[in-house]
Design an enzyme around this catalytic site. Structure first.
Site, mmCIF file in Angstrom:
data_model
loop_
_atom_site.group_PDB
_atom_site.id
_atom_site.type_symbol
_atom_site.label_atom_id
_atom_site.label_comp_id
_atom_site.label_asym_id
_atom_site.label_seq_id
_atom_site.Cartn_x
_atom_site.Cartn_y
_atom_site.Cartn_z
ATOM 1 N N GLY A 254 0.778 -1.239 0.000
ATOM 2 C CA GLY A 254 0.000 0.000 0.000
ATOM 3 C C GLY A 254 0.802 1.278 0.000
ATOM 4 N N ARG A 291 2.824 -1.038 -6.011
ATOM 5 C CA ARG A 291 2.917 0.263 -6.665
ATOM 6 C C ARG A 291 4.251 0.978 -6.447
ATOM 7 N NH1 ARG A 291 -1.651 3.466 -7.452
ATOM 8 N NH2 ARG A 291 -2.651 2.215 -5.844
ATOM 9 N N TYR A 329 -10.677 5.747 -11.136
ATOM 10 C CA TYR A 329 -10.531 6.348 -9.801
ATOM 11 C C TYR A 329 -10.395 7.864 -9.850
ATOM 12 C CZ TYR A 329 -8.552 1.604 -9.420
ATOM 13 O OH TYR A 329 -8.309 0.273 -9.525
ATOM 14 N N CYS A 357 -15.455 5.583 -26.697
ATOM 15 C CA CYS A 357 -16.791 6.191 -26.648
ATOM 16 C C CYS A 357 -17.378 6.144 -25.241
ATOM 17 C CB CYS A 357 -17.701 5.463 -27.620
ATOM 18 S SG CYS A 357 -16.928 5.267 -29.220
ATOM 19 N N GLU A 358 -16.723 6.806 -24.318
ATOM 20 C CA GLU A 358 -17.190 6.906 -22.933
ATOM 21 C C GLU A 358 -16.757 8.280 -22.451
ATOM 22 O OE1 GLU A 358 -18.291 4.442 -20.575
ATOM 23 O OE2 GLU A 358 -18.130 2.660 -21.843
ATOM 24 N N TYR A 386 -0.366 -0.947 -12.099
ATOM 25 C CA TYR A 386 -1.800 -0.939 -12.397
ATOM 26 C C TYR A 386 -2.072 -0.238 -13.727
ATOM 27 C CZ TYR A 386 -1.640 -2.309 -7.531
ATOM 28 O OH TYR A 386 -1.330 -2.972 -6.366
HETATM 29 N N1 LLP Z 1 -1.306 -6.998 -0.902
HETATM 30 C C1 LLP Z 1 -2.622 -7.185 -1.135
HETATM 31 C C2 LLP Z 1 -3.323 -8.242 -0.438
HETATM 32 C C3 LLP Z 1 -3.283 -6.339 -2.053
HETATM 33 O O1 LLP Z 1 -4.583 -6.520 -2.271
HETATM 34 C C4 LLP Z 1 -2.560 -5.314 -2.725
HETATM 35 C C5 LLP Z 1 -3.209 -4.431 -3.675
HETATM 36 C C6 LLP Z 1 -1.175 -5.183 -2.447
HETATM 37 C C7 LLP Z 1 -0.587 -6.040 -1.525
HETATM 38 C C8 LLP Z 1 -0.316 -4.161 -3.116
HETATM 39 O O2 LLP Z 1 -0.734 -2.850 -2.875
HETATM 40 P P1 LLP Z 1 0.211 -1.644 -3.368
HETATM 41 O O3 LLP Z 1 1.509 -1.723 -2.602
HETATM 42 O O4 LLP Z 1 0.430 -1.812 -4.821
HETATM 43 O O5 LLP Z 1 -0.575 -0.448 -3.044
HETATM 44 N N2 LLP Z 1 -5.855 -0.799 -9.099
HETATM 45 C C9 LLP Z 1 -5.663 0.132 -7.987
HETATM 46 C C10 LLP Z 1 -4.874 -0.488 -6.855
HETATM 47 C C11 LLP Z 1 -5.499 -1.758 -6.324
HETATM 48 C C12 LLP Z 1 -4.690 -2.406 -5.253
HETATM 49 C C13 LLP Z 1 -5.205 -3.768 -4.937
HETATM 50 N N3 LLP Z 1 -4.478 -4.479 -3.941
HETATM 51 C C14 LLP Z 1 -4.997 1.399 -8.513
HETATM 52 O O6 LLP Z 1 -4.732 1.460 -9.708
HETATM 53 O O7 LLP Z 1 -4.777 2.332 -7.763
#
Ligand code: LLP
Length: 434
Positions: A254, A291, A329, A357-358, A386
């Site tokens: 996260g 991310r 988002y 087309c959105e 992502y």
């Molecule tokens: N661990 C679990 C269980 C997760 O569900 C996720 C992300 C991560 C780790 C990694 O999170 P990160 O470090 O990447 O924040 N599509 C969205 C983000 C969805 C994240 C889903 N889970 C976007 O583009 O912002």
């Protein structure tokens, strides 16, 4: 995700990204490669990832958090070359499907260094994970513990399980990427965790090894992490009091980045908090970022198709089917012209729109940008996470090609999908013949 305040200028955006430079003749460079050369060779839209950037970010994070292990969240960018960089850099993997597990294995990540997460793992996926020798399964419900026990019996393996708890903490991020509040679909309510852990310990083939959590994505302050980790600490002590063994704590992913002007907490501060809160528990700790490791290492290249309304609306050839985040988002992504002379011209507010087309197929609204002539090209920044993984074939737009640069070298790591490949698996039934 859009905040108030002024948008950063093109110059500020480039200055803030160590991987990018605007060269007077060669234009925008990623690492040492002119992005115009890649756009010339591959056409647009096209993704470009910087291997050196990913390598450096992984090394930075591992160093900062050591001895905490880093399990890369494969969902952020699952290209085999990216996963190979993670393997070479000493990361394990956090996977959420059999597909992700197979990708990580194919790229050379050892199964022992994989954690299998996810809210709805199927029995078949659990068996595949156990058969492959995945090091840990993060279970998200009492019912899943029973499925894991059955899968363990069927495969003759012992499942090392961490319970993903829901700490009921608001991550202060976008609603669609918050995962740790009571009522979110994720994890076991922390008040139920002791009972579930006790039950798991009594099941044959299941070895509860610890606890896990993940409270959301693009988190930019330390406070929600602190609150969640305090819960993890309290629960660990309570479980031990009850005579249960807790050997591992998975502190989640996260970690947020600066897309626009977010004051994202530094990994150093988070690592300090983790040590402070969990450091004396004599547990193995791990984190699962996606991310932070890859977003700033990727760009999406696009060409300007045409201008409308005297340049107030700039239509480009990349769309929401390529990069879904702005449409999904309201996410803000920096946009930088590839040409240095164009980039330096006075900016005025422009809408940058895709061709789909959105009405949500918009990359930027009222964005201060220089004039962007037809056929000129731009890079959409921070698209390494992502991005390509969330692409769709909407409007029958094929998957865009991907290049990887490493210093001054570059190569294609995915060809543009041929049009026919989009319908290659489709058939017209016999009853429609004639
Ligand atoms: N661990 C679990 C269980 C997760 O569900 C996720 C992300 C991560 C780790 C990694 O999170 P990160 O470090 O990447 O924040 N599509 C969205 C983000 C969805 C994240 C889903 N889970 C976007 O583009 O912002």
């Amino acid at each position: 995700m859009d905040a108030g305040g002024a948008d950063p200028s093109v110059r500020e955006l480039v200055a803030r990204h160590p991987a990018l430079r605007l060269h007077a003749q060669d234009g925008l460079l990623l690492e040492d490669v002119p992005l115009a050369a890649i756009a010339d060779a591959l056409g647009t839209p096209a993704w470009v990832y910087g291997a050196g950037t990913i390598r450096a970010r992984l090394a930075h994070l591992r160093r900062t958090f050591a001895p905490t292990r880093v399990h890369y969240a494969v969902k952020a960018n699952d290209h085999l070359a990216v996963l190979r960089l993670m393997a070479q850099g000493g990361a394990g993997a956090d996977v959420v499907s059999e597909g992700e597990m197979r990708r990580a294995l194919a790229a050379g990540i050892a199964p022992a260094h994989m954690v299998f997460s996810g809210t709805g793992k199927t029995r078949a996926e659990l068996e595949a994970a156990l058969a492959a020798g995945v090091g840990q399964i993060n279970a998200e419900s009492a019912g899943e513990i029973d499925m894991i026990a059955a899968a363990a019996a069927a495969t003759g393996r012992t499942a090392r399980v961490a319970l993903r708890i829901n700490p009921d903490v608001a991550a202060g991020t976008h609603d669609k990427i918050s995962t740790g509040r009571a009522g979110d679909k994720f994890g076991i309510p922390w008040g139920d965790a002791a009972a579930v852990y006790t039950r798991a310990a009594a099941l044959a083939g299941v070895e509860p090894v610890g606890l896990a959590l993940h409270i959301g994505s693009q988190i930019v302050s330390a406070a929600p992490y602190r609150a969640a980790w305090e819960r993890l600490r309290g629960l660990t002590l309570a479980l031990r009091q009850a005579g249960l063994r807790v050997a591992r704590l998975d502190a989640g992913g996260g970690l947020g980045i600066t897309y626009r002007d977010e004051a994202a907490v530094a990994p150093e501060a988070l690592a300090g908090a983790l040590r402070e809160i969990l450091g004396d528990l004599e547990v193995e700790t791990m984190i699962e970022p996606g991310r932070w490791l890859v977003a700033p290492a990727g760009v999406l290249l696009a060409s300007v198709v045409l201008n409308k309304e005297d340049g107030a609306i700039v239509v480009i050839d990349a769309a929401m089917n390529d990069l879904a985040r702005p449409a999904m988002y309201g996410a803000w992504h920096g946009i930088v012209p590839l040409d240095a002379v164009a980039a330096a011209r006075p900016a005025s507010p422009r809408m940058v729109a895709g061709p789909v087309c959105e009405s949500s197929d918009i990359f930027a609204r009222a964005r201060p940008l220089p004039p962007l002539a037809a056929n000129s090209r731009v890079a959409i920044l921070d698209a390494g996470a992502y991005g390509a993984v969330m692409s769709s074939l909407y409007n029958a737009r094929p998957l865009a090609p991907i290049a990887m640069v490493d210093g001054a070298r570059w190569t294609t790591i995915r060809e543009r999908q041929p049009l026919e490949a989009m319908w290659a698996g489709e058939t017209i039934p016999d009853f429609l013949s004639g």
